[in-house]
Design a protein around this motif. Sequence first.
Motif, short mmCIF file in Angstrom:
data_model
loop_
_atom_site.label_atom_id
_atom_site.label_comp_id
_atom_site.label_asym_id
_atom_site.label_seq_id
_atom_site.Cartn_x
_atom_site.Cartn_y
_atom_site.Cartn_z
N ALA A 77 1.02 -1.01 0.04
CA ALA A 77 0.25 0.09 -0.07
C ALA A 77 0.69 1.74 0.14
O ALA A 77 -0.03 2.37 -0.33
CB ALA A 77 -0.64 -0.03 0.72
N HIS A 78 1.97 1.76 0.37
CA HIS A 78 2.72 2.42 0.54
C HIS A 78 4.18 2.12 -0.23
O HIS A 78 5.14 3.25 -0.28
CB HIS A 78 3.82 2.32 2.13
CG HIS A 78 3.26 3.06 3.05
ND1 HIS A 78 1.85 1.86 3.48
CD2 HIS A 78 2.60 4.15 3.85
CE1 HIS A 78 1.28 2.41 4.37
NE2 HIS A 78 1.69 3.37 4.55
N THR A 87 0.40 8.74 -3.57
CA THR A 87 1.01 7.66 -2.23
C THR A 87 2.06 8.40 -1.49
O THR A 87 2.00 8.80 -0.46
CB THR A 87 1.15 6.16 -2.69
OG1 THR A 87 0.17 6.02 -3.09
CG2 THR A 87 1.72 5.27 -1.43
N TYR A 88 2.80 8.95 -2.65
CA TYR A 88 3.78 9.30 -1.48
C TYR A 88 3.76 11.50 -1.42
O TYR A 88 3.92 11.06 0.13
CB TYR A 88 5.13 9.96 -2.70
CG TYR A 88 6.23 10.59 -2.44
CD1 TYR A 88 7.46 9.25 -1.44
CD2 TYR A 88 6.78 11.63 -1.86
CE1 TYR A 88 8.65 10.56 -0.92
CE2 TYR A 88 8.06 12.32 -1.63
CZ TYR A 88 8.61 11.48 -1.38
OH TYR A 88 9.97 12.25 -0.57
N THR A 89 3.22 11.17 -1.40
CA THR A 89 2.97 12.88 -1.26
C THR A 89 1.04 13.10 -0.02
O THR A 89 1.59 13.83 0.56
CB THR A 89 1.65 13.39 -1.98
OG1 THR A 89 0.83 13.00 -2.64
CG2 THR A 89 3.04 14.21 -2.94
N ALA A 90 0.62 12.12 -0.45
CA ALA A 90 -0.28 11.95 0.72
C ALA A 90 0.45 11.43 2.12
O ALA A 90 -0.13 12.02 3.04
CB ALA A 90 -1.96 10.47 0.49
N VAL A 91 1.98 10.66 1.82
CA VAL A 91 2.11 10.52 3.22
C VAL A 91 2.50 11.74 3.78
O VAL A 91 2.81 11.39 4.81
CB VAL A 91 3.32 8.66 2.99
CG1 VAL A 91 4.46 9.30 4.62
CG2 VAL A 91 2.19 8.53 2.78
N ILE A 92 3.82 12.22 2.95
CA ILE A 92 4.25 13.29 3.51
C ILE A 92 3.69 14.50 3.85
O ILE A 92 4.04 14.91 4.76
CB ILE A 92 5.00 14.15 2.08
CG1 ILE A 92 6.23 12.70 1.38
CG2 ILE A 92 5.71 15.21 2.44
CD1 ILE A 92 6.68 13.07 2.69
N ALA A 97 0.64 17.27 8.36
CA ALA A 97 -0.32 17.51 8.90
C ALA A 97 -0.90 17.26 10.89
O ALA A 97 -0.44 18.05 12.19
CB ALA A 97 -1.65 16.77 9.14
N ARG A 98 0.69 16.07 10.98
CA ARG A 98 0.41 15.55 12.42
C ARG A 98 1.53 16.12 13.07
O ARG A 98 1.10 16.36 14.82
CB ARG A 98 1.37 14.45 12.63
CG ARG A 98 -0.02 12.62 12.43
CD ARG A 98 0.35 11.92 12.45
NE ARG A 98 1.74 11.45 12.23
CZ ARG A 98 1.36 10.52 10.60
NH1 ARG A 98 0.36 11.01 10.23
NH2 ARG A 98 2.89 10.37 10.54
N ARG A 99 2.67 16.96 12.65
CA ARG A 99 3.86 17.83 13.47
C ARG A 99 2.88 18.85 13.63
O ARG A 99 3.39 19.30 14.92
CB ARG A 99 4.37 17.70 12.28
CG ARG A 99 5.22 16.86 11.85
CD ARG A 99 6.70 17.20 11.45
NE ARG A 99 7.56 15.59 11.20
CZ ARG A 99 8.34 15.65 10.07
NH1 ARG A 99 8.21 16.55 9.25
NH2 ARG A 99 8.98 14.50 9.97
N GLN A 100 1.97 19.54 13.04
CA GLN A 100 1.61 21.05 13.20
C GLN A 100 0.02 20.75 14.36
O GLN A 100 -0.34 21.64 15.18
CB GLN A 100 0.11 21.21 12.46
CG GLN A 100 1.66 21.83 11.15
CD GLN A 100 1.42 21.88 9.78
OE1 GLN A 100 -0.19 22.18 9.19
NE2 GLN A 100 2.07 22.94 8.92
#
Length: 102
Positions: A77-78, A87-92, A97-100
Motif C-alpha cells: 500500500a506504500h 501515495t508518496y504525497t499523501a504520506v508526506i 499535519a501530525r506535526r502541526q
Amino acid sequence: MTHDKPASPPALTLPPPRPVPARFLRDYLRTTEVAELLGLSPRTLEKYRCVGEGPAFLKLGQRVLYARSDVEAWLQAHRCAHTSDDTYTAVIDARRARRQEP
C-alpha cells in the motif's frame, strides 16, 4: 622470444545467498522481527500502533503480533513509483499535519 598472454582477471564470484532466518518465515511475527524486516526501530512500530499508521497488528495479552500478510499488504500500500506519486504525497502531507497538531 615468447609472447606471454596477459593474465585474465579472476572470475567474479558472488557470495552465497544468506539464508533467511526461520523466525522470518513464520505466519506471525513479533514487533522486533517486523522492525528488523522493515529497517525500523521497534519504538517506531510502537508509535505507528498509537497513531494508526503502521501495519495491522494483534494484541494478545501483553504480546503484540503482526500477521506476515498484513505487513506485506501494508508495504504494498506504500509503494511509490516516484516522488510525485499520490501515495508518496499523501504520506508526506499526513506527516506534516501530525506535526502541526497541538
